[in-house]
Design a protein around this motif. Structure first.
Motif, PDB file in Angstrom:
ATOM      1  N   SER A 199       0.811  -1.220   0.000  1.00 57.30           N
ATOM      2  CA  SER A 199       0.000   0.000   0.000  1.00 57.30           C
ATOM      3  C   SER A 199       0.841   1.266   0.000  1.00 57.30           C
ATOM      4  N   THR A 200       2.063   1.192   0.538  1.00 51.26           N
ATOM      5  CA  THR A 200       2.934   2.372   0.585  1.00 51.26           C
ATOM      6  C   THR A 200       3.987   2.373  -0.518  1.00 51.26           C
ATOM      7  N   LYS A 201       3.999   1.289  -1.318  1.00 53.27           N
ATOM      8  CA  LYS A 201       4.995   1.131  -2.389  1.00 53.27           C
ATOM      9  C   LYS A 201       6.431   1.149  -1.833  1.00 53.27           C
ATOM     10  N   ALA A 202       6.580   0.565  -0.647  1.00 57.43           N
ATOM     11  CA  ALA A 202       7.898   0.471  -0.030  1.00 57.43           C
ATOM     12  C   ALA A 202       8.722  -0.627  -0.700  1.00 57.43           C
ATOM     13  N   LEU A 203      10.034  -0.565  -0.513  1.00 58.59           N
ATOM     14  CA  LEU A 203      10.937  -1.588  -1.038  1.00 58.59           C
ATOM     15  C   LEU A 203      10.983  -2.811  -0.137  1.00 58.59           C
ATOM     16  N   ALA A 204      10.968  -2.579   1.169  1.00 59.63           N
ATOM     17  CA  ALA A 204      11.137  -3.671   2.121  1.00 59.63           C
ATOM     18  C   ALA A 204      10.760  -3.175   3.507  1.00 59.63           C
ATOM     19  N   GLY A 205      10.730  -4.101   4.459  1.00 57.49           N
ATOM     20  CA  GLY A 205      10.432  -3.698   5.822  1.00 57.49           C
ATOM     21  C   GLY A 205      10.527  -4.844   6.799  1.00 57.49           C
ATOM     22  N   VAL A 206      10.428  -4.491   8.080  1.00 58.84           N
ATOM     23  CA  VAL A 206      10.394  -5.461   9.173  1.00 58.84           C
ATOM     24  C   VAL A 206       9.329  -5.010  10.165  1.00 58.84           C
ATOM     25  N   ASN A 207       8.979  -5.912  11.091  1.00 55.88           N
ATOM     26  CA  ASN A 207       8.026  -5.568  12.140  1.00 55.88           C
ATOM     27  C   ASN A 207       8.609  -4.509  13.069  1.00 55.88           C
ATOM     28  N   LEU A 478      13.567  -5.198  18.675  1.00 52.15           N
ATOM     29  CA  LEU A 478      12.198  -4.898  18.281  1.00 52.15           C
ATOM     30  C   LEU A 478      11.274  -6.002  18.800  1.00 52.15           C
ATOM     31  N   ASP A 479       9.986  -5.913  18.463  1.00 53.75           N
ATOM     32  CA  ASP A 479       9.089  -7.012  18.788  1.00 53.75           C
ATOM     33  C   ASP A 479       9.637  -8.279  18.135  1.00 53.75           C
ATOM     34  N   GLY A 480       9.365  -9.431  18.748  1.00 54.21           N
ATOM     35  CA  GLY A 480       9.927 -10.672  18.232  1.00 54.21           C
ATOM     36  C   GLY A 480       8.936 -11.804  18.302  1.00 54.21           C
ATOM     37  N   GLY A 481       9.446 -13.015  18.509  1.00 57.69           N
ATOM     38  CA  GLY A 481       8.574 -14.176  18.540  1.00 57.69           C
ATOM     39  C   GLY A 481       7.871 -14.354  17.207  1.00 57.69           C
ATOM     40  N   GLY A 482       6.578 -14.659  17.256  1.00 53.08           N
ATOM     41  CA  GLY A 482       5.808 -14.842  16.040  1.00 53.08           C
ATOM     42  C   GLY A 482       5.649 -13.583  15.221  1.00 53.08           C
ATOM     43  N   SER A 483       5.979 -12.411  15.795  1.00 53.82           N
ATOM     44  CA  SER A 483       5.893 -11.151  15.057  1.00 53.82           C
ATOM     45  C   SER A 483       7.090 -10.914  14.150  1.00 53.82           C
ATOM     46  N   SER A 484       8.195 -11.632  14.363  1.00 59.85           N
ATOM     47  CA  SER A 484       9.417 -11.370  13.604  1.00 59.85           C
ATOM     48  C   SER A 484       9.208 -11.704  12.138  1.00 59.85           C
ATOM     49  N   VAL A 485       9.293 -10.691  11.293  1.00 59.01           N
ATOM     50  CA  VAL A 485       9.072 -10.887   9.868  1.00 59.01           C
ATOM     51  C   VAL A 485       9.856  -9.841   9.081  1.00 59.01           C
ATOM     52  N   MET A 486      10.408 -10.280   7.960  1.00 61.17           N
ATOM     53  CA  MET A 486      11.064  -9.391   7.004  1.00 61.17           C
ATOM     54  C   MET A 486      10.490  -9.691   5.632  1.00 61.17           C
ATOM     55  N   ALA A 487      10.228  -8.645   4.863  1.00 58.91           N
ATOM     56  CA  ALA A 487       9.669  -8.840   3.526  1.00 58.91           C
ATOM     57  C   ALA A 487      10.197  -7.772   2.593  1.00 58.91           C
ATOM     58  N   THR A 488      10.196  -8.084   1.307  1.00 61.68           N
ATOM     59  CA  THR A 488      10.521  -7.112   0.271  1.00 61.68           C
ATOM     60  C   THR A 488       9.380  -7.080  -0.736  1.00 61.68           C
ATOM     61  N   ALA A 489       9.289  -5.979  -1.487  1.00 65.85           N
ATOM     62  CA  ALA A 489       8.248  -5.874  -2.502  1.00 65.85           C
ATOM     63  C   ALA A 489       8.415  -6.935  -3.570  1.00 65.85           C
ATOM     64  N   ARG A 490       9.639  -7.294  -3.871  1.00 62.91           N
ATOM     65  CA  ARG A 490       9.907  -8.258  -4.933  1.00 62.91           C
ATOM     66  C   ARG A 490       9.726  -9.706  -4.463  1.00 62.91           C
ATOM     67  N   ASP A 491      10.203 -10.025  -3.256  1.00 62.17           N
ATOM     68  CA  ASP A 491      10.249 -11.414  -2.806  1.00 62.17           C
ATOM     69  C   ASP A 491       9.096 -11.818  -1.910  1.00 62.17           C
ATOM     70  N   GLY A 492       8.345 -10.865  -1.382  1.00 59.45           N
ATOM     71  CA  GLY A 492       7.396 -11.200  -0.333  1.00 59.45           C
ATOM     72  C   GLY A 492       8.147 -11.475   0.961  1.00 59.45           C
ATOM     73  N   ILE A 493       7.665 -12.425   1.760  1.00 60.91           N
ATOM     74  CA  ILE A 493       8.299 -12.716   3.043  1.00 60.91           C
ATOM     75  C   ILE A 493       9.640 -13.390   2.818  1.00 60.91           C
ATOM     76  N   VAL A 494      10.685 -12.854   3.433  1.00 62.19           N
ATOM     77  CA  VAL A 494      12.050 -13.340   3.252  1.00 62.19           C
ATOM     78  C   VAL A 494      12.382 -14.427   4.268  1.00 62.19           C
ATOM     79  N   ASN A 495      11.934 -14.262   5.490  1.00 65.00           N
ATOM     80  CA  ASN A 495      12.280 -15.210   6.548  1.00 65.00           C
ATOM     81  C   ASN A 495      11.198 -16.270   6.687  1.00 65.00           C
ATOM     82  N   ARG A 496      11.240 -17.045   7.758  1.00 62.87           N
ATOM     83  CA  ARG A 496      10.229 -18.053   8.028  1.00 62.87           C
ATOM     84  C   ARG A 496       9.620 -17.752   9.395  1.00 62.87           C
ATOM     85  N   PRO A 497       8.505 -16.979   9.443  1.00 60.94           N
ATOM     86  CA  PRO A 497       7.876 -16.667  10.731  1.00 60.94           C
ATOM     87  C   PRO A 497       7.508 -17.934  11.485  1.00 60.94           C
TER      88      PRO A 497
END
Length: 514
Positions: A199-207, A478-497
């Protein structure tokens, strides 16, 4: 070899396919190296495997202890306790034909707390597969005890346990975009990271921050607006100039409501009156005014300010003032729940706070809020339009050194029951972290966890050490546990929540925007 692997991580090198013990020949590991991938000029993404599974990694049955020495065993719920209580449970287990072992749990040294014994645990059996531990657990429960299964590599003591480490490095010498925070349509309503990236047209992000009642918890300043209550004593990250300036410190906030010649401290901003998530509030919180992570304090007398960012406000008994954009009082209500006017605010009050509001705030009068945010030295922080503060914690690295104020940050539980401290602080969990290195690069880091043999996660002390190894001179948990997530616009979710359902909806996030 362990030192060599961490040096590869710090250099931005990807190490993949490592599932065997760390003691393997270095040649086999060297063949697995890959260079980090650039997702935009000045933004690199790397995913590394550090460590490996070894012969000591086993499933076991963890028997819970009663909260008091002579308490019932079948309903026991504490993970660890005094030696005497552990010995009593072990005796009872032996009498039923089991072969328990008693193990000591120690905490690592933190900046404000020495290393030392946390308590004792009781365990049974060691198994290659969880099914063996589950079968034994069934027998244990049938015999009148309580417990669960644990994987020993997740005890937080194995520096060589397998870890999947995902790192976004943002080099502002090349990157022309920004790093900041965002949330969904309203603060009170969680959103998935991938949806916010889209929605924000960001490149990537984390929780980002912790969230309670579907809203961020802790001091939250976005674009210079104070929209979240502070938790006294907790660390936070301040970003300015689109992330080009980053500083980790402890932050406090004081909000005062002035009506004519009278004034009163406002207990919170954008949260349920009377409910203080993580404690650390002001004036009469029970049972403590000190920070206590993942613990809810209460206060029967409060004033809470609501801003338009919140959304639908809570309803209930008490009193309420409705203010327009200029601070003019347009209504004083005998109950709570009026919508926040565009550009304005409301003040909800309960207990003696409601009495003060009814006595001193009048329709047609103009009132004002005074907001003051201070850093760890008590110096005022200017809330300019390019100021963002996320209070999360604990701090992990300060001035290039590991520096975790565990006690002050509330990740050491007050009282006799140290189950939370053991499970959250000492044991390995998925972690998300943010930092800045000596070259001014912003580091967004996620370590997967709670996934036996794949990635175990980190205790807080080891999370701090990892950030230091990555080159961070300042770093924050930062927040962790089941909230830990990294994603990019190109790849979607990078890690394994770690949640079986995948990524969670979040209170807010950190985004890399072009």
């Amino acid at each position: 070899m362990r030192r060599r692997l961490l040096s590869l991580v710090a250099a931005g090198v990807t190490v993949v396919g490592v599932a065997a013990p760390v003691a393997e020949a270095e040649g086999a590991r060297e063949q697995a190296r890959q260079v980090a991938r650039e997702i935009a000029p000045g933004v690199e993404l790397s995913s590394q495997v550090v460590g490996g599974r070894d012969g000591d990694d086993r499933w076991t049955v963890h028997v819970y202890l009663p909260a008091v020495p002579d308490g019932p065993l079948g309903s026991a719920g504490t993970a660890l306790g005094p030696r005497g209580t552990a010995e009593r449970v072990a005796r009872e287990l032996r009498a039923k034909g089991f072969a328990p072992r008693i193990e000591e749990v120690v905490t690592p040294a933190f900046a404000d707390r020495k290393a030392g014994r946390l308590g004792w645990v009781v365990r049974l059996g060691l198994f290659e597969a969880e099914a063996g531990a589950q079968a034994l657990l069934g027998q244990v429960r049938k015999a009148g005890f309580a417990g669960g299964t644990r994987y020993t590599a997740q005890d937080g003591t194995d520096a060589r346990a397998p870890q999947r480490v995902h790192v976004l490095r943002v080099d502002f010498r090349t990157f022309r975009g920004s790093v900041g925070t965002d949330f969904g349509p309203t603060l009170h309503g969680a959103e998935r990271l991938t949806d916010l990236i889209a929605s924000t047209k960001a490149l990537a992000g984390v929780n980002g921050q912790w969230f309670y009642d579907s809203a961020p918890g802790g001091l939250y300043v976005k674009d210079g607006r104070l929209i979240g209550s502070a938790t006294r004593g907790r660390a936070g990250l301040m970003l300015r100039r689109g992330g080009r300036s980053a500083d980790v410190d402890t932050y406090n906030a004081r909000v005062t409501l002035r009506a004519g010649g009278h004034s009163i401290e406002v207990d919170g901003v954008n949260r349920q009156p009377g409910v203080v998530a993580n404690c650390g509030g002001v004036g009469g919180d029970v049972p403590t005014e000190k920070a206590q992570h993942d613990f809810t304090c209460t206060d029967e007398s409060e004033l809470v300010k609501f801003t338009p960012e919140w959304g639908a406000v809570p309803t209930g008994a008490g009193a309420e003032a409705v203010l327009d954009a200029r601070g003019k009082v347009v209504a004083v209500n005998a109950s709570r729940g009026a919508a926040v006017p565009a550009g304005g605010s409301t003040v909800q009050a309960i207990g003696s706070g409601a009495q003060w509001l009814r006595q001193h705030v009048r329709v047609g009068a103009t009132v004002r809020f005074e907001e003051r945010v201070t850093d760890g030295r008590g110096r005022p922080v200017a809330l300019t339009p390019d100021t963002t503060i996320l209070q999360v914690g604990p701090a992990l690295v300060r001035d290039g050194r590991v520096a975790v104020n565990a006690q002050a940050d509330g990740i050491i539980r007050e009282g006799a029951d140290q189950t939370f401290t053991y499970n959250w602080t000492v044991r390995a969990n998925p972690r998300s972290m943010v930092g800045v290195d000596g070259r001014g690069r912003l580091l967004l880091v996620v370590v997967d966890g709670r996934q036996a043999g794949y990635s175990e996660g980190l205790g807080v002390a080891r999370a701090a050490e990892l950030m230091r190894q990555l080159g961070a001179r300042e770093a924050l948990n930062l927040d962790g546990g089941g909230s830990s997530v990294m994603a990019t616009a190109r790849d979607g979710i990078v890690n394994r929540p770690s949640d079986a359902t995948g990524q969670r909806s979040l209170g807010n996030v950190l985004l890399v925007r072009p």
